[in-house]
Design a protein around this motif. Structure first.
Motif, PDB file in Angstrom:
ATOM      1  N   CYS A 352     -33.663 -49.489 -20.890  1.00 12.70           N
ATOM      2  CA  CYS A 352     -33.065 -51.422 -21.009  1.00 12.70           C
ATOM      3  C   CYS A 352     -33.116 -51.644 -19.022  1.00 12.70           C
ATOM      4  N   ARG A 353     -32.394 -50.523 -19.025  1.00 16.45           N
ATOM      5  CA  ARG A 353     -31.681 -50.411 -17.062  1.00 16.45           C
ATOM      6  C   ARG A 353     -32.519 -49.976 -16.336  1.00 16.45           C
ATOM      7  N   PHE A 354     -33.227 -48.971 -16.776  1.00 16.59           N
ATOM      8  CA  PHE A 354     -34.157 -47.950 -15.552  1.00 16.59           C
ATOM      9  C   PHE A 354     -35.295 -48.122 -16.099  1.00 16.59           C
ATOM     10  N   GLY A 355     -35.493 -48.299 -17.304  1.00 12.11           N
ATOM     11  CA  GLY A 355     -37.228 -48.244 -17.300  1.00 12.11           C
ATOM     12  C   GLY A 355     -37.697 -49.020 -18.244  1.00 12.11           C
ATOM     13  N   CYS A 356     -37.367 -50.552 -18.804  1.00 16.29           N
ATOM     14  CA  CYS A 356     -38.000 -51.084 -19.305  1.00 16.29           C
ATOM     15  C   CYS A 356     -38.788 -52.173 -18.348  1.00 16.29           C
ATOM     16  N   PRO A 357     -40.449 -52.340 -18.269  1.00 16.93           N
ATOM     17  CA  PRO A 357     -40.775 -53.114 -17.493  1.00 16.93           C
ATOM     18  C   PRO A 357     -40.553 -54.419 -18.321  1.00 16.93           C
ATOM     19  N   MET A 358     -40.377 -54.684 -19.265  1.00 14.59           N
ATOM     20  CA  MET A 358     -40.087 -56.385 -19.554  1.00 14.59           C
ATOM     21  C   MET A 358     -38.673 -56.375 -19.421  1.00 14.59           C
ATOM     22  N   ALA A 359     -37.898 -55.798 -18.888  1.00 16.39           N
ATOM     23  CA  ALA A 359     -36.103 -56.256 -18.494  1.00 16.39           C
ATOM     24  C   ALA A 359     -36.781 -56.568 -17.349  1.00 16.39           C
ATOM     25  N   ALA A 360     -37.211 -56.082 -16.015  1.00  7.44           N
ATOM     26  CA  ALA A 360     -37.873 -56.052 -14.856  1.00  7.44           C
ATOM     27  C   ALA A 360     -38.447 -58.053 -14.940  1.00  7.44           C
ATOM     28  N   TYR A 361     -39.463 -57.787 -15.641  1.00  8.43           N
ATOM     29  CA  TYR A 361     -40.196 -59.329 -15.833  1.00  8.43           C
ATOM     30  C   TYR A 361     -39.016 -59.604 -15.791  1.00  8.43           C
ATOM     31  N   LEU A 362     -38.166 -60.050 -16.856  1.00  9.15           N
ATOM     32  CA  LEU A 362     -37.340 -61.346 -17.008  1.00  9.15           C
ATOM     33  C   LEU A 362     -36.122 -61.013 -16.156  1.00  9.15           C
ATOM     34  N   GLY A 363     -35.518 -60.138 -15.512  1.00  7.47           N
ATOM     35  CA  GLY A 363     -35.025 -59.538 -14.263  1.00  7.47           C
ATOM     36  C   GLY A 363     -34.796 -60.841 -13.368  1.00  7.47           C
ATOM     37  N   LEU A 364     -36.816 -60.050 -12.648  1.00  8.91           N
ATOM     38  CA  LEU A 364     -36.614 -61.007 -11.570  1.00  8.91           C
ATOM     39  C   LEU A 364     -36.650 -62.550 -11.328  1.00  8.91           C
ATOM     40  N   LEU A 365     -36.950 -63.043 -12.991  1.00  5.11           N
ATOM     41  CA  LEU A 365     -37.163 -64.489 -13.867  1.00  5.11           C
ATOM     42  C   LEU A 365     -35.328 -64.922 -13.140  1.00  5.11           C
ATOM     43  N   GLN A 366     -34.713 -64.108 -14.075  1.00  5.50           N
ATOM     44  CA  GLN A 366     -33.292 -64.217 -14.250  1.00  5.50           C
ATOM     45  C   GLN A 366     -32.944 -64.487 -12.831  1.00  5.50           C
ATOM     46  N   LYS A 367     -33.071 -64.140 -12.252  1.00  8.95           N
ATOM     47  CA  LYS A 367     -31.790 -64.089 -10.636  1.00  8.95           C
ATOM     48  C   LYS A 367     -32.553 -64.730 -10.215  1.00  8.95           C
ATOM     49  N   HIS A 368     -33.973 -65.958  -9.796  1.00  2.99           N
ATOM     50  CA  HIS A 368     -34.465 -66.084  -8.493  1.00  2.99           C
ATOM     51  C   HIS A 368     -35.058 -67.275  -9.187  1.00  2.99           C
ATOM     52  N   PHE A 369     -35.419 -67.490 -10.806  1.00  2.00           N
ATOM     53  CA  PHE A 369     -35.891 -69.349 -10.860  1.00  2.00           C
ATOM     54  C   PHE A 369     -34.912 -69.282 -12.474  1.00  2.00           C
ATOM     55  N   SER A 370     -33.681 -69.166 -12.451  1.00  2.00           N
ATOM     56  CA  SER A 370     -32.846 -68.899 -13.968  1.00  2.00           C
ATOM     57  C   SER A 370     -32.491 -70.221 -13.534  1.00  2.00           C
ATOM     58  N   ARG A 371     -31.622 -70.902 -14.821  1.00  2.00           N
ATOM     59  CA  ARG A 371     -29.790 -71.617 -14.823  1.00  2.00           C
ATOM     60  C   ARG A 371     -29.623 -70.840 -15.261  1.00  2.00           C
ATOM     61  N   PHE A 372     -30.023 -69.694 -15.882  1.00  2.00           N
ATOM     62  CA  PHE A 372     -28.155 -68.460 -16.396  1.00  2.00           C
ATOM     63  C   PHE A 372     -27.406 -68.473 -15.405  1.00  2.00           C
ATOM     64  N   ARG A 373     -25.965 -68.137 -15.730  1.00  2.00           N
ATOM     65  CA  ARG A 373     -25.025 -67.478 -14.851  1.00  2.00           C
ATOM     66  C   ARG A 373     -24.486 -67.152 -16.097  1.00  2.00           C
ATOM     67  N   ILE A 374     -23.258 -66.695 -15.376  1.00  2.00           N
ATOM     68  CA  ILE A 374     -21.812 -65.985 -16.111  1.00  2.00           C
ATOM     69  C   ILE A 374     -20.624 -66.775 -15.035  1.00  2.00           C
ATOM     70  N   SER A 375     -20.074 -67.648 -15.096  1.00  2.00           N
ATOM     71  CA  SER A 375     -19.497 -68.845 -13.706  1.00  2.00           C
ATOM     72  C   SER A 375     -17.650 -67.268 -14.679  1.00  2.00           C
ATOM     73  N   THR A 376     -17.059 -67.325 -13.280  1.00  2.00           N
ATOM     74  CA  THR A 376     -15.417 -66.822 -12.906  1.00  2.00           C
ATOM     75  C   THR A 376     -14.695 -67.896 -12.349  1.00  2.00           C
ATOM     76  N   ASN A 377     -13.747 -67.493 -13.059  1.00  2.00           N
ATOM     77  CA  ASN A 377     -12.551 -68.443 -13.005  1.00  2.00           C
ATOM     78  C   ASN A 377     -11.826 -66.620 -11.851  1.00  2.00           C
ATOM     79  N   GLY A 378     -11.739 -66.632 -10.390  1.00  2.00           N
ATOM     80  CA  GLY A 378     -11.036 -65.612 -10.010  1.00  2.00           C
ATOM     81  C   GLY A 378      -8.919 -65.558  -9.820  1.00  2.00           C
ATOM     82  N   ALA A 379      -8.511 -66.871 -10.039  1.00  2.00           N
ATOM     83  CA  ALA A 379      -7.231 -67.199 -10.110  1.00  2.00           C
ATOM     84  C   ALA A 379      -6.348 -67.061 -11.506  1.00  2.00           C
ATOM     85  N   GLN A 380      -7.573 -66.666 -12.723  1.00  2.00           N
ATOM     86  CA  GLN A 380      -6.908 -66.237 -14.155  1.00  2.00           C
ATOM     87  C   GLN A 380      -7.698 -64.606 -14.307  1.00  2.00           C
ATOM     88  N   CYS A 381      -7.924 -63.678 -13.641  1.00  2.00           N
ATOM     89  CA  CYS A 381      -8.114 -62.448 -13.600  1.00  2.00           C
ATOM     90  C   CYS A 381      -6.485 -61.781 -13.425  1.00  2.00           C
TER      91      CYS A 381
END
Length: 453
Positions: A352-381
């Motif tokens: 999935c990390r190094f070879g899957c073309p579907m993961a690459a395709y989805l990854g480009l969409l996710q990084k540049h066009f998606s609403r998805f994210r993982i938010s963080t709260n540094g004060a609590q880390c």
């Protein structure tokens, strides 16, 4: 001379754990007997006894190991165990898995007389079940599909017990189990039973690369209305539904909820998720390989369609040869032999990390066009490192958490394990407005849809 610190002894397994593991070992022994027994009746008895023993032993061990302890992500002693710390057991497991894939892909083809090489006895032990489900004798791929599905179901049961405190993880694991059993095993078998083309509705181009090749499309269309629907389904899911779903939910809707490759990684590969390389060098190789493979399959698909449109005169035999080599190098060696065989040594998402073309395709969409994210709260880390340790995609989550920066990475599959493992609730999976997506969690809109794990 400074004294060396000895590692603390590993806790001993309980008698119930040892008994359940002994049942699994008996099942593996019965599988070896099925592989070597020349008499059909005994062979089938050994084979189904092996499946029953391995299944019962695995589920019993999961219940004893995790059901009898408080819920929570337990990462104790992972690097100290020979099975999960790249020790002798891990190397033996890797060699066995790799050897199985090599035999499966290159030494178990039908010789025309119903002989499947080294796996012949195991294949024919499934003939009765294959006739019942598919109305045809078993072959090496039906054997593989059976093992693959059973692994996801059994290790999925283990994952549900282990992460039962997290509703997100329970539902997500149940989802990959459902799609593998129904869409990647039962439905393709039933299609063959009714003399229809074998088709996997949970796999799309470019992962199932040949589904949009002109030869496959032509063959399906010639099968009538159902074949036309299959072509329509594949095209719409690949080119329309995938961008839309990824925009709203990120690549997790597929990589962590539907895909069989991801399903195996999240269940059978769960004990090895901490082995993923999180170095900068590994990330560079990830980018070089996965986008190159995506580019190759896009170009190859386009060339084959141009070749088809010109009456099969443009490429001659080169197009067929190129498709075959892609299938050999990427579809077999990378996704199978390396992608699964190296679980115990390189982690569960190597493919999935190094070879899957579907993961690459989805990854480009996710990084540049998606609403998805993982938010963080540094004060609590508290910098415990649990989040980075469980990330199977090689992301150093802790670095983002310490800075309070949202995690927006093309490689992230949204499994949510970093959030599940965090003892302070620092990390949250969110589908929110794109505005402010790259800003810290304190600026994220309050109306974001938060999915807690």
């Amino acid at each position: 001379m400074s004294p060396t610190l000895a590692s603390p002894p590993l806790p001993s397994s309980s008698p119930a754990e040892k008994l359940s593991l002994a049942v699994v070992a008996a099942g593996l022994l019965a599988l070896v007997l099925a592989l070597t027994d020349g008499e059909l009746g005994r062979r089938q008895t050994w084979f189904y006894a092996a499946l029953a023993l391995v299944s019962g032993g695995t589920l019993a061990w999961s219940w004893v190991k995790y059901g009898g302890h408080p819920a929570g992500v337990q990462q104790n002693n992972l690097w100290l165990r020979a099975s999960t710390g790249r020790g002798a057991v891990a190397w033996v497991t890797g060699l066995v898995l790799t050897g199985f894939y090599v035999v499966l892909y290159w030494y178990s083809g039908n010789d025309g007389q119903g002989n499947f090489g080294p796996l012949n006895n195991l294949v024919h032990a499934l003939d009765g079940f294959s006739q019942w489900l598919r109305a045809r004798p078993a072959d090496q791929w039906f054997l593989y599909g059976t093992f693959y599905t059973l692994a996801i179901l059994l290790m999925g049961g283990r994952a549900i017990w282990k992460y039962r405190h997290s509703r997100y993880q329970v539902v997500r694991t149940a989802s990959v189990m459902f799609f593998q059993l129904g869409f990647a095993y039962i439905i393709p078998g039933l299609l063959q039973f009714f003399q229809q083309p074998e088709f996997y509705f949970s796999y799309f181009w470019p992962l199932k690369y040949d589904y949009l090749f002109p030869g496959t499309v032509t063959s399906l269309v010639q099968n009538g209305g159902l074949g036309v629907f299959m072509v329509f389904w594949g095209a719409v899911m690949s080119l329309v539904a995938t961008p839309v779903l990824t925009y709203f939910f990120g690549k997790r809707w597929y990589c962590s909820w539907v895909c069989g490759c991801g399903g195996l990684a999240e269940t059978a590969g769960d004990p090895y998720r901490h082995l993923s390389d999180k170095s900068r060098t590994a990330w560079r190789w990830e980018v070089r390989l996965i986008y190159t493979i995506l580019g190759i399959i896009i170009v190859l698909t386009a060339l084959l369609w141009v070749h088809f449109a010109t009456g099969n005169t443009l490429l001659g035999e080169a197009g067929t040869v190129a498709a075959q080599w892609y299938g050999f190098a990427i579809g077999a060696v990378f996704s199978g032999v390396i992608g699964v065989g190296f679980y115990p040594l390189m982690g569960s998402r190597v493919w999935c990390r190094f070879g899957c073309p579907m993961a690459a395709y989805l990854g480009l969409l996710q990084k540049h066009f998606s609403r998805f994210r993982i938010s963080t709260n540094g004060a609590q880390c508290i910098s415990c490192g649990n989040c980075s340790n469980v990330c199977e995609m090689g992301i150093d989550v802790q670095q983002y958490a310490q800075r309070g920066e949202p995690i927006i990475r093309a490689s992230c599959v949204g499994c949510g394990m970093c959030s599940t493992a965090c003892p302070r609730g620092v990390l949250n999976l969110e589908n929110g407005p794109k505005e402010g997506r790259y800003q810290g969690s304190q600026l994220i809109h309050a109306d974001s849809l938060r999915i807690l794990s």
